[in-house]
Write a protein that holds these residues in place. Structure first.
Motif, PDB file in Angstrom:
ATOM      1  N   PHE A 295      68.547  70.931  31.529  1.00 33.77           N
ATOM      2  CA  PHE A 295      69.475  72.022  31.274  1.00 33.77           C
ATOM      3  C   PHE A 295      69.182  72.509  29.865  1.00 33.77           C
ATOM      4  CE2 PHE A 295      71.603  69.784  34.633  1.00 33.77           C
ATOM      5  CZ  PHE A 295      72.359  70.730  35.315  1.00 33.77           C
ATOM      6  N   GLN A 296      69.126  73.823  29.682  1.00 38.23           N
ATOM      7  CA  GLN A 296      68.936  74.333  28.340  1.00 38.23           C
ATOM      8  C   GLN A 296      69.561  75.705  28.205  1.00 38.23           C
ATOM      9  OE1 GLN A 296      64.781  74.827  27.349  1.00 38.23           O
ATOM     10  NE2 GLN A 296      64.826  76.955  28.028  1.00 38.23           N
ATOM     11  N   SER A 297      69.951  76.031  26.994  1.00 34.31           N
ATOM     12  CA  SER A 297      70.577  77.319  26.706  1.00 34.31           C
ATOM     13  C   SER A 297      69.512  78.390  26.523  1.00 34.31           C
ATOM     14  CB  SER A 297      71.423  77.220  25.434  1.00 34.31           C
ATOM     15  OG  SER A 297      71.811  78.499  25.003  1.00 34.31           O
ATOM     16  N   PRO A 298      69.733  79.582  27.084  1.00 36.14           N
ATOM     17  CA  PRO A 298      68.788  80.677  26.829  1.00 36.14           C
ATOM     18  C   PRO A 298      68.773  81.088  25.366  1.00 36.14           C
ATOM     19  CG  PRO A 298      70.737  81.464  27.995  1.00 36.14           C
ATOM     20  CD  PRO A 298      70.810  79.979  27.993  1.00 36.14           C
ATOM     21  N   ARG A 299      69.820  80.722  24.631  1.00 37.93           N
ATOM     22  CA  ARG A 299      69.862  81.041  23.199  1.00 37.93           C
ATOM     23  C   ARG A 299      69.050  80.051  22.371  1.00 37.93           C
ATOM     24  NH1 ARG A 299      75.160  81.180  24.660  1.00 37.93           N
ATOM     25  NH2 ARG A 299      75.614  79.313  23.423  1.00 37.93           N
TER      26      ARG A 299
END
Length: 268
Positions: free
Chosen positions: A130-134
């Protein structure tokens, strides 16, 4: 039968020993690892070492079965049928399904990239993240294989691997990715001892000059380490004590879910 009789002459054009049709088909599928999503026939031929005519014949057959698909630009990618078959593998998909809710909680709590991996031979294989697009993190890619000695998640898996696996990893050399990467086998062995003792690993800018990784082991129903979970933060965002607690809590929660489901070493 026709493939058997023509295979030696096809392959010896590149100077290599004859390979079976199955070997060649598997080598073609294997070229899509490492983030290669779309390839031309020439790309596949070059990476497998197969003559273009041989490559075309096998690629066409794989496409007919559904293992590969050809897009409008004439490039090939992995087909839906191959994904369908792979989705039944308990070692990755069963573990992934049970771990996802806890990984999502960790990601949403921290906002940083969360990663789940298993050991496959002398490498780790990424099976979920899981990772943030930011805060985009280029790697790991799900399905990708990576060294065990540099990342926190890899060191956890290596620390709990059999002695012969550890010896083999040390023997083939420890590549340096930054000046902080462990490249001395004796130093790495001491670090692995600490990981087993403390129950977590930290990789402080050993893969790049920005990220700090924290990881903990995930155990199956029989108590064996079947995977590891990690969180990757940039150096400025790393609150070590709090992060270690959250990562270990997530690993424990996943382990309990695996135990309740009866998922153990036999499933890996």
């Amino acid at each position: 039968m026709p493939d058997r009789t023509t295979a030696p002459s096809d392959d010896t054009e590149r100077g290599g020993p004859p390979r079976s049709v199955i070997d060649r088909a598997l080598s073609i599928i294997g070229t899509f690892q490492g983030g290669r999503v779309r390839q031309t026939l020439s790309d596949i031929s070059r990476r497998t070492g197969l003559p273009i005519a041989t490559c075309y014949r096998i690629v066409q057959r794989l496409a007919e079965w559904g293992a590969l698909e050809r897009d409008a630009d004439g490039r090939y990618n992995i087909g839906l049928r191959l994904w369908e078959v792979a989705s039944m593998a308990p070692r990755s998909v069963g573990l992934q399904r049970l771990a996802r809710p806890y990984m999502q909680d960790l990601y949403e709590t921290t906002g940083y990239a969360c990663h789940l991996a298993i050991r496959e031979g002398l490498e780790l294989m990424s099976i979920e993240r899981f990772q943030s697009p930011r805060r985009p993190v280029r790697r790991p890619l799900v399905g990708g294989r990576y060294p065990l000695h540099a990342t926190a998640i890899g060191m956890v898996l290596l620390a709990h691997a059999p002695a012969e696996v550890q010896d083999a990893v040390m023997a083939r050399g420890l590549e340096a990715y930054t000046t902080r990467t462990y490249t001395d086998p004796d130093v790495l062995r001491r670090v692995l001892d600490d990981i087993r003792r403390t129950g977590f690993a930290v990789s402080d800018r050993q893969v790049d000059d920005v990220h700090v990784g924290f990881a903990a082991p995930v155990r199956g129903a029989d108590g064996s380490v079947v995977a590891a979970v990690s969180l990757a933060l940039d150096e400025q965002g790393a609150d070590a004590k709090n992060v270690i607690h959250l990562v270990r809590l997530t690993a424990t929660s996943i382990s309990r879910a695996l135990a309740a489901a009866g998922f153990g070493l036999a499933d890996t």
